[in-house]
Design a protein around this motif. Structure first.
Motif, mmCIF file in Angstrom:
data_model
loop_
_atom_site.group_PDB
_atom_site.id
_atom_site.type_symbol
_atom_site.label_atom_id
_atom_site.label_comp_id
_atom_site.label_asym_id
_atom_site.label_seq_id
_atom_site.Cartn_x
_atom_site.Cartn_y
_atom_site.Cartn_z
ATOM 1 N N ASP A 51 0.842 -1.197 0.000
ATOM 2 C CA ASP A 51 0.000 0.000 0.000
ATOM 3 C C ASP A 51 0.878 1.248 0.000
ATOM 4 O OD1 ASP A 51 -1.919 1.907 0.195
ATOM 5 O OD2 ASP A 51 -2.662 1.303 2.150
ATOM 6 N N LYS A 52 1.265 1.684 -1.182
ATOM 7 C CA LYS A 52 2.157 2.839 -1.319
ATOM 8 C C LYS A 52 1.490 4.127 -0.846
ATOM 9 C CE LYS A 52 5.295 0.331 -3.292
ATOM 10 N NZ LYS A 52 5.512 -0.852 -2.529
ATOM 11 N N PHE A 54 -0.447 4.443 1.745
ATOM 12 C CA PHE A 54 -0.245 4.496 3.187
ATOM 13 C C PHE A 54 1.145 5.018 3.505
ATOM 14 C CE2 PHE A 54 1.483 2.585 7.044
ATOM 15 C CZ PHE A 54 0.604 3.082 7.982
ATOM 16 N N THR A 55 2.145 4.535 2.785
ATOM 17 C CA THR A 55 3.517 4.971 3.009
ATOM 18 C C THR A 55 3.658 6.466 2.735
ATOM 19 O OG1 THR A 55 4.344 2.781 2.419
ATOM 20 C CG2 THR A 55 5.921 4.584 2.350
ATOM 21 N N ARG A 57 1.295 8.756 2.927
ATOM 22 C CA ARG A 57 0.602 9.478 4.008
ATOM 23 C C ARG A 57 1.459 9.515 5.269
ATOM 24 N NH1 ARG A 57 -5.099 6.711 2.840
ATOM 25 N NH2 ARG A 57 -5.860 8.168 1.279
ATOM 26 N N GLU A 58 2.113 8.403 5.559
ATOM 27 C CA GLU A 58 2.976 8.328 6.727
ATOM 28 C C GLU A 58 4.141 9.319 6.601
ATOM 29 O OE1 GLU A 58 4.540 4.746 9.541
ATOM 30 O OE2 GLU A 58 4.844 4.504 7.396
ATOM 31 N N GLN A 61 2.910 12.629 7.500
ATOM 32 C CA GLN A 61 2.719 12.753 8.945
ATOM 33 C C GLN A 61 4.046 13.116 9.617
ATOM 34 O OE1 GLN A 61 0.940 9.027 10.049
ATOM 35 N NE2 GLN A 61 -1.094 9.653 9.388
#
Length: 72
Positions: A51-52, A54-55, A57-58, A61
């Protein structure tokens, strides 16, 4: 007060949204640095999976946390 999560604009920055997309904000640069660190570590301490999104978004953050730390 300016939004701390967005790098302030310079006087000579183009006003068009299409042209603005060509410039990386400080937040973008911090996110790029976080991603570079993740990739350089081969995911040893990161949960990098298929899940790129998600990466990405992280990474943002982490960028947001760096920007908040700069304000202190």
């Amino acid at each position: 007060m300016a939004d701390p999560l967005n790098f302030p604009k310079r006087r000579n920055d183009p006003p068009e949204p299409e042209a603005e997309a060509m410039y990386a904000t400080l937040r973008d640069r911090f996110a790029m640095a976080a991603l570079q660190g993740m990739l350089a570590s081969n995911g040893a301490d990161w949960d990098i999976g298929p899940d790129k999104l998600f990466t990405a978004r992280e990474c943002y953050q982490y960028a947001d946390a760096m920007l908040k730390a700069r304000m202190k």
